[in-house]
Design a protein around this motif. Structure first.
Motif, mmCIF file in Angstrom:
data_model
loop_
_atom_site.group_PDB
_atom_site.id
_atom_site.type_symbol
_atom_site.label_atom_id
_atom_site.label_comp_id
_atom_site.label_asym_id
_atom_site.label_seq_id
_atom_site.Cartn_x
_atom_site.Cartn_y
_atom_site.Cartn_z
ATOM 1 N N PRO A 155 5.953 0.138 -8.987
ATOM 2 C CA PRO A 155 6.045 0.311 -7.535
ATOM 3 C C PRO A 155 5.427 1.610 -7.034
ATOM 4 O O PRO A 155 5.568 1.959 -5.882
ATOM 5 C CB PRO A 155 7.547 0.327 -7.298
ATOM 6 C CG PRO A 155 8.079 1.031 -8.505
ATOM 7 C CD PRO A 155 7.165 0.601 -9.655
ATOM 8 N N ILE A 156 4.742 2.349 -7.925
ATOM 9 C CA ILE A 156 4.250 3.666 -7.557
ATOM 10 C C ILE A 156 2.748 3.749 -7.789
ATOM 11 O O ILE A 156 2.265 3.454 -8.876
ATOM 12 C CB ILE A 156 4.976 4.769 -8.352
ATOM 13 C CG1 ILE A 156 6.481 4.704 -8.067
ATOM 14 C CG2 ILE A 156 4.407 6.141 -8.023
ATOM 15 C CD1 ILE A 156 7.320 5.615 -8.924
ATOM 16 N N GLY A 157 2.040 4.130 -6.747
ATOM 17 C CA GLY A 157 0.602 4.343 -6.841
ATOM 18 C C GLY A 157 0.307 5.829 -6.860
ATOM 19 O O GLY A 157 0.962 6.615 -6.178
ATOM 20 N N VAL A 158 -0.675 6.200 -7.653
ATOM 21 C CA VAL A 158 -1.033 7.609 -7.791
ATOM 22 C C VAL A 158 -2.492 7.774 -7.405
ATOM 23 O O VAL A 158 -3.359 7.070 -7.905
ATOM 24 C CB VAL A 158 -0.823 8.081 -9.248
ATOM 25 C CG1 VAL A 158 -1.206 9.547 -9.399
ATOM 26 C CG2 VAL A 158 0.609 7.845 -9.696
ATOM 27 N N SER A 159 -2.746 8.698 -6.487
ATOM 28 C CA SER A 159 -4.125 9.026 -6.134
ATOM 29 C C SER A 159 -4.313 10.529 -6.333
ATOM 30 O O SER A 159 -3.423 11.213 -6.814
ATOM 31 C CB SER A 159 -4.443 8.605 -4.700
ATOM 32 O OG SER A 159 -3.776 9.449 -3.795
ATOM 33 N N GLU A 160 -5.453 11.029 -5.903
ATOM 34 C CA GLU A 160 -5.773 12.438 -6.142
ATOM 35 C C GLU A 160 -4.765 13.393 -5.518
ATOM 36 O O GLU A 160 -4.382 14.381 -6.132
ATOM 37 C CB GLU A 160 -7.169 12.736 -5.613
ATOM 38 C CG GLU A 160 -7.688 14.078 -6.060
ATOM 39 C CD GLU A 160 -9.149 14.254 -5.714
ATOM 40 O OE1 GLU A 160 -9.463 15.328 -5.203
ATOM 41 O OE2 GLU A 160 -9.939 13.321 -5.935
ATOM 42 N N ASP A 161 -4.324 13.106 -4.299
ATOM 43 C CA ASP A 161 -3.447 14.048 -3.604
ATOM 44 C C ASP A 161 -2.052 13.532 -3.290
ATOM 45 O O ASP A 161 -1.167 14.327 -2.975
ATOM 46 C CB ASP A 161 -4.091 14.479 -2.279
ATOM 47 C CG ASP A 161 -5.378 15.248 -2.495
ATOM 48 O OD1 ASP A 161 -5.453 16.031 -3.449
ATOM 49 O OD2 ASP A 161 -6.312 15.056 -1.699
#
Length: 107
Positions: free
Chosen positions: A41-47
């Motif tokens: 359920p968790i998305g990770v991007s650069e910031d």
């Protein structure tokens, strides 16, 4: 239930800046643990880190895991919630700084 946990349960953020995550140095470890309990359920991007639950509305387990991932300082308070046994073991393992115990539990 503690006031801060109650407050975040009533209105949890869906995006969080990396700089606002408690214990960010260990975030990857928490993300891996969450992935074993709920469908990612968790998305990770650069910031930013984003809550993207699989269900609408989100399942309580998805919400609890999201809150733990971004605010592990609320681990002890989350133990007072109606949580499943696996999540309870995960929280206790984190509290006692023994994530290996959770890994052993899963195997």
């Amino acid at each position: 239930m503690e006031t801060e946990l109650k407050k975040i349960l009533e209105s949890y953020p869906t995006t969080v800046n990396h700089t606002d995550i408690i214990d960010f140095d260990n975030f990857d470890e928490r993300l891996s643990a969450v992935d074993t309990l709920v469908e990612t359920p968790i998305g990770v991007s650069e910031d930013i880190i984003e809550f993207i639950p699989d269900n609408e509305p989100p399942l309580k387990e998805e919400i609890y895991c999201w809150i733990w991932a971004i605010s592990p300082d609320l681990s002890k308070d989350q133990l007072s919630l109606d949580i499943n046994a696996d999540f309870r073991i995960l929280l206790k393992s984190y509290i006692h700084n023994d994530m290996g115990k959770f890994g052993n539990h899963l195997s």
